[in-house]
Design a protein around this motif. Structure first.
Motif, PDB file in Angstrom:
ATOM      1  N   UNK A 188       3.544  48.653 -32.616  1.00 25.24           N
ATOM      2  CA  UNK A 188       4.312  49.546 -31.739  1.00 25.24           C
ATOM      3  C   UNK A 188       4.961  48.786 -30.587  1.00 25.24           C
ATOM      4  N   UNK A 189       4.638  47.518 -30.442  1.00 21.87           N
ATOM      5  CA  UNK A 189       5.246  46.691 -29.392  1.00 21.87           C
ATOM      6  C   UNK A 189       6.155  45.607 -29.968  1.00 21.87           C
ATOM      7  N   UNK A 190       6.314  45.601 -31.270  1.00 23.90           N
ATOM      8  CA  UNK A 190       7.182  44.626 -31.936  1.00 23.90           C
ATOM      9  C   UNK A 190       8.583  45.226 -32.078  1.00 23.90           C
ATOM     10  N   UNK A 191       9.596  44.399 -31.935  1.00 24.43           N
ATOM     11  CA  UNK A 191      10.976  44.867 -32.076  1.00 24.43           C
ATOM     12  C   UNK A 191      11.224  45.470 -33.452  1.00 24.43           C
ATOM     13  N   UNK A 192      10.619  44.889 -34.472  1.00 24.13           N
ATOM     14  CA  UNK A 192      10.792  45.390 -35.843  1.00 24.13           C
ATOM     15  C   UNK A 192       9.529  46.107 -36.330  1.00 24.13           C
ATOM     16  N   UNK A 193       8.857  46.794 -35.415  1.00 19.08           N
ATOM     17  CA  UNK A 193       7.597  47.467 -35.724  1.00 19.08           C
ATOM     18  C   UNK A 193       7.690  48.516 -36.810  1.00 19.08           C
ATOM     19  N   UNK A 194       8.758  49.313 -36.806  1.00 18.46           N
ATOM     20  CA  UNK A 194       8.914  50.348 -37.842  1.00 18.46           C
ATOM     21  C   UNK A 194       9.009  49.723 -39.233  1.00 18.46           C
ATOM     22  N   UNK A 195       9.767  48.627 -39.342  1.00 13.67           N
ATOM     23  CA  UNK A 195       9.879  47.942 -40.629  1.00 13.67           C
ATOM     24  C   UNK A 195       8.525  47.372 -41.053  1.00 13.67           C
ATOM     25  N   UNK A 196       7.774  46.846 -40.083  1.00 18.64           N
ATOM     26  CA  UNK A 196       6.453  46.312 -40.392  1.00 18.64           C
ATOM     27  C   UNK A 196       5.520  47.430 -40.869  1.00 18.64           C
ATOM     28  N   UNK A 197       5.624  48.584 -40.236  1.00 18.72           N
ATOM     29  CA  UNK A 197       4.795  49.720 -40.649  1.00 18.72           C
ATOM     30  C   UNK A 197       5.122  50.148 -42.074  1.00 18.72           C
ATOM     31  N   UNK A 198       6.408  50.201 -42.404  1.00 20.88           N
ATOM     32  CA  UNK A 198       6.811  50.547 -43.776  1.00 20.88           C
ATOM     33  C   UNK A 198       6.340  49.490 -44.768  1.00 20.88           C
ATOM     34  N   UNK A 199       6.400  48.222 -44.365  1.00 11.76           N
ATOM     35  CA  UNK A 199       5.930  47.144 -45.245  1.00 11.76           C
ATOM     36  C   UNK A 199       4.431  47.255 -45.480  1.00 11.76           C
ATOM     37  N   UNK A 200       3.682  47.563 -44.438  1.00 13.52           N
ATOM     38  CA  UNK A 200       2.231  47.746 -44.599  1.00 13.52           C
ATOM     39  C   UNK A 200       1.941  48.903 -45.544  1.00 13.52           C
ATOM     40  N   UNK A 201       2.688  49.974 -45.382  1.00 14.44           N
ATOM     41  CA  UNK A 201       2.523  51.117 -46.281  1.00 14.44           C
ATOM     42  C   UNK A 201       2.844  50.714 -47.723  1.00 14.44           C
ATOM     43  N   UNK A 202       3.883  49.887 -47.894  1.00 12.46           N
ATOM     44  CA  UNK A 202       4.250  49.411 -49.228  1.00 12.46           C
ATOM     45  C   UNK A 202       3.202  48.513 -49.857  1.00 12.46           C
ATOM     46  N   UNK A 203       2.398  47.859 -49.016  1.00 19.17           N
ATOM     47  CA  UNK A 203       1.307  47.021 -49.528  1.00 19.17           C
ATOM     48  C   UNK A 203       0.061  47.834 -49.850  1.00 19.17           C
ATOM     49  N   UNK A 204       0.111  49.131 -49.583  1.00 18.08           N
ATOM     50  CA  UNK A 204      -1.023  49.995 -49.883  1.00 18.08           C
ATOM     51  C   UNK A 204      -1.883  50.336 -48.684  1.00 18.08           C
TER      52      UNK A 204
END
Length: 102
Positions: free
Chosen positions: A44-60
């Motif tokens: 939530x403090x990363x500039x690309x946090x939303x993309x990271x969250x989606x990537x984590x979701x994509x990893x399961x």
């Protein structure tokens, strides 16, 4: 997804968190108490946090935080980590990944 995988493989222990997540705080505290110094990425403090969250979701990763990686491999979320801790295997995993040395 490549950025998350890259970050997860850079350190022996990596935790993706959100600054307002109480379970994230608990997992970080557990790692510190075991003697590990995990790399912490507060999405939530990363500039690309939303993309990271989606990537984590994509990893399961569901829920997406805390998402714990040891030795570059996804271990799971808070309930998975706590289960591993209770059966004694979390400490062994951290030792094998060289996140702790005792």
């Amino acid at each position: 997804m490549d950025k998350v995988r890259d970050l997860a493989s850079r350190n022996a222990a990596v935790i993706f968190t959100k600054s307002s997540c109480c379970m994230c705080h608990s997992i970080k505290t557990l790692f510190y108490e075991l003697g590990a110094s995990p790399a912490i990425h507060e999405i939530d403090r990363e500039a690309n946090g939303k993309e990271m969250e989606w990537a984590l979701r994509g990893l399961g990763c569901n829920p997406t935080v805390p998402a714990v990686f040891i030795g570059g491999k996804w271990v799971g979320s808070a309930k998975d980590v706590l289960s591993l801790h209770l059966d004694g295997s979390l400490k062994q995993m951290l030792m094998e990944a060289k996140a702790i040395w005792f």
